[in-house]
Design an enzyme around this catalytic site. Structure first.
Site, mmCIF file in Angstrom:
data_model
loop_
_atom_site.group_PDB
_atom_site.id
_atom_site.type_symbol
_atom_site.label_atom_id
_atom_site.label_comp_id
_atom_site.label_asym_id
_atom_site.label_seq_id
_atom_site.Cartn_x
_atom_site.Cartn_y
_atom_site.Cartn_z
ATOM 1 N N ASN A 32 6.306 -30.151 -9.555
ATOM 2 C CA ASN A 32 5.767 -30.776 -8.348
ATOM 3 C C ASN A 32 6.919 -30.881 -7.341
ATOM 4 O O ASN A 32 7.771 -31.754 -7.460
ATOM 5 C CB ASN A 32 5.222 -32.159 -8.727
ATOM 6 C CG ASN A 32 4.603 -32.885 -7.553
ATOM 7 O OD1 ASN A 32 4.710 -32.444 -6.400
ATOM 8 N ND2 ASN A 32 3.960 -34.003 -7.834
ATOM 9 N N ARG A 115 2.100 -27.795 -8.539
ATOM 10 C CA ARG A 115 1.210 -28.562 -7.675
ATOM 11 C C ARG A 115 1.404 -28.049 -6.251
ATOM 12 O O ARG A 115 2.534 -28.018 -5.746
ATOM 13 C CB ARG A 115 1.579 -30.041 -7.743
ATOM 14 C CG ARG A 115 0.759 -30.839 -6.782
ATOM 15 C CD ARG A 115 1.246 -32.253 -6.626
ATOM 16 N NE ARG A 115 0.442 -32.925 -5.617
ATOM 17 C CZ ARG A 115 0.893 -33.886 -4.837
ATOM 18 N NH1 ARG A 115 2.134 -34.306 -4.951
ATOM 19 N NH2 ARG A 115 0.113 -34.441 -3.957
ATOM 20 N N HIS A 204 -5.377 -35.401 -3.135
ATOM 21 C CA HIS A 204 -5.389 -36.081 -4.445
ATOM 22 C C HIS A 204 -6.501 -35.527 -5.337
ATOM 23 O O HIS A 204 -6.979 -36.211 -6.240
ATOM 24 C CB HIS A 204 -5.623 -37.602 -4.307
ATOM 25 C CG HIS A 204 -4.502 -38.363 -3.685
ATOM 26 N ND1 HIS A 204 -4.719 -39.434 -2.844
ATOM 27 C CD2 HIS A 204 -3.159 -38.235 -3.781
ATOM 28 C CE1 HIS A 204 -3.567 -39.934 -2.450
ATOM 29 N NE2 HIS A 204 -2.591 -39.222 -2.999
ATOM 30 N N ARG A 265 1.427 -45.138 5.865
ATOM 31 C CA ARG A 265 0.491 -44.431 6.763
ATOM 32 C C ARG A 265 -0.605 -45.386 7.229
ATOM 33 O O ARG A 265 -1.060 -46.236 6.452
ATOM 34 C CB ARG A 265 -0.157 -43.248 6.029
ATOM 35 C CG ARG A 265 0.792 -42.098 5.811
ATOM 36 C CD ARG A 265 0.184 -41.021 4.941
ATOM 37 N NE ARG A 265 0.851 -40.970 3.644
ATOM 38 C CZ ARG A 265 0.463 -40.218 2.626
ATOM 39 N NH1 ARG A 265 -0.585 -39.447 2.729
ATOM 40 N NH2 ARG A 265 1.131 -40.228 1.490
ATOM 41 N N GLU A 408 -2.102 -36.316 -13.354
ATOM 42 C CA GLU A 408 -2.272 -35.051 -12.642
ATOM 43 C C GLU A 408 -1.592 -33.896 -13.381
ATOM 44 O O GLU A 408 -2.096 -32.772 -13.387
ATOM 45 C CB GLU A 408 -1.707 -35.184 -11.216
ATOM 46 C CG GLU A 408 -2.600 -36.059 -10.350
ATOM 47 C CD GLU A 408 -1.886 -36.638 -9.142
ATOM 48 O OE1 GLU A 408 -1.071 -37.568 -9.321
ATOM 49 O OE2 GLU A 408 -2.122 -36.164 -8.027
#
Ligand code: ADP
Length: 420
Positions: A32, A115, A204, A265, A408
């Protein structure tokens, strides 16, 4: 099957010595790559056990380091790592280190799963990487300028360092490709979709796919029969409506900025604010973008931190803006859960996952507060307990509330194996 292929290759005359079959224990490496970091996990292909994992941080800075190992074996190595190529080289060197006993040759790595954040409309599933796949990932760079380039660097570094190993791309966006136009289009001129591919993509996806599959198994029902609302609440936050195992709506949009309020965010705001800020503060659109991505959310409101633990601690000490940040954060999740509850005509379960969803009983308590009349009955005691996959709703709750820790990397490895 892959074991056989590898063994046959080793039997070819140019490889010389007949191998000891017991030594061919194949592994799958999951990578990742972030902008200045790189996480990896090494899985045993047969048992799916994680045999090593690590994190390279501050790539490109003087104090870069590799932290690797599991449990008592964890250690940190300070290494000058100027770029992702050097970072992957350092990871492979460590895996090969005889002292670690993880792999004896790079041939022991059967495949690598990467990823990749944005697959645009090109990918509704994971893909074996070839030149065409790389071209498509490159074409998605304008949609994910911070995320796709480091993933490509990681892919190219692996191609150079382990050239014959199969690489697979697993996209954050692919799970949400099942959304219908009514969910993924923005009410802007349609031509902007046709020409610029401007639409909701969602992110996601690997996490939403993993927890929705696990939730179905946990509930003992086929995914095809379930309506789920999955909430990935970590530093980045997104909620998805999953019907019959397919994503039908999700809160992140063209970029991972839309939807819930997050660590730094802002999530969804009045779009006219962008122009207002540019005019009022005489700043550029890039500066507004930076403000909305890096200085807003929990950090922007609390003025303390983007980490919910710090915000809760400050609120407990009487910091009013931290209390307000927590309340806004919980409300933003509640609003979207409510939206999807209506959109799905009710739900069988709401699933909480990621750093906050899995660990913060405070936030879960605030999100589900007052929802019992709608059939979402949080069990205060179960909510306080820690652990793995679990109910946090009362026995008689019509809508089940679950915590399902996300994984994940495991989802990526399963995709790699199915593609092999
Ligand atoms: P990322 O989106 O970076 O993968 P994570 O899913 O790891 O993030 O979530 C990170 C966030 O989880 C942290 O910033 C922190 O706010 C939150 N978190 C982790 N543990 C707890 C906890 N025990 N209580 C509250 N928040 C927590």
């Amino acid at each position: 099957m892959f074991v056989l292929v590898q063994v046959q290759l080793l039997f070819q005359p140019e490889h010389g010595v007949r191998p000891n079959l017991k030594e061919v224990i194949l592994k799958i490496l999951v990578i990742n790559s972030g902008s200045s970091s790189l996480k990896y996990q090494l899985f045993d292909q047969d048992s799916l056990e994680v045999v090593d994992k690590g994190l390279v941080e501050k790539i490109g800075l003087a104090d870069s380091f590799l932290k690797r190992g599991i449990g008592d074996n964890e250690r940190e190595l300070k290494l000058p790592l100027p770029d992702h190529f050097a970072a992957i080289q350092a990871v492979l060197d460590n895996l090969l280190d005889p002292a670690n006993g993880l792999i004896s040759s790079l041939d022991d790595i059967a495949a690598i799963g990467h990823r990749v954040v944005h697959g645009g409309e090109y990918f509704s599933a994971s893909a074996v990487i070839n030149d065409e796949v790389i071209r498509c990932i490159e074409e998605c760079i304008p949609l994910a300028p911070l995320h796709n380039p480091p993933a490509l660097t990681g892919i190219h570094a692996c191609s150079q360092l382990i050239p014959n190993t199969v690489q697979v791309a697993v996209f954050d966006t692919s799970f949400h490709q099942s959304m219908a136009p009514v969910s993924y289009l923005y009410p802007l001129p349609y031509e902007l979709y046709s020409t610029l591919k401007l639409r909701r993509y969602g992110f996601h996806g690997t996490s939403h796919r993993y927890v929705s599959q696990r939730a179905a198994e946990f509930l003992g029902k086929p995914a095809a029969d379930l309506k789920l609302i999955t909430c990935h609440i970590g530093n980045g936050c997104s909620v998805a409506a999953v019907k019959g195992g397919k994503s039908v709506d999700t809160s992140m949009g063209l970029t991972p900025l839309e939807g819930m309020m997050m660590g730094t965010r802002c999530g969804s705001i009045d779009p006219a604010i962008i122009n207002f800020l540019m005019r009022s503060l005489s700043i550029s659109s890039d500066e507004v973008d930076n403000l909305m991505n890096k200085k807003s959310g929990l950090l922007g409101i609390s003025g303390i931190s983007n980490d919910l633990r710090d915000v809760i601690a400050a609120a407990d000490d009487g910091n009013e803006r931290s209390q307000l940040a927590m309340e806004m954060y919980a409300l933003s999740a509640k609003r979207i859960i409510g939206q999807y509850f209506f959109e799905l005509d009710g739900a069988d379960a709401v699933v909480m996952t990621a750093g906050v969803g899995e660990n913060s009983h405070e936030l879960r308590g605030m999100i589900f507060d007052g929802l019992a009349p709608l059939g979402l009955k949080l069990d205060a005691e179960l909510n306080l307990k820690r652990g793995g996959e679990r109910y946090i709703s009362t026995d008689d709750s019509p809508v089940k509330l679950l915590v399902i820790p996300t994984n994940e990397e495991l989802m990526i490895v399963k995709d790699v194996i199915s593609l092999l």
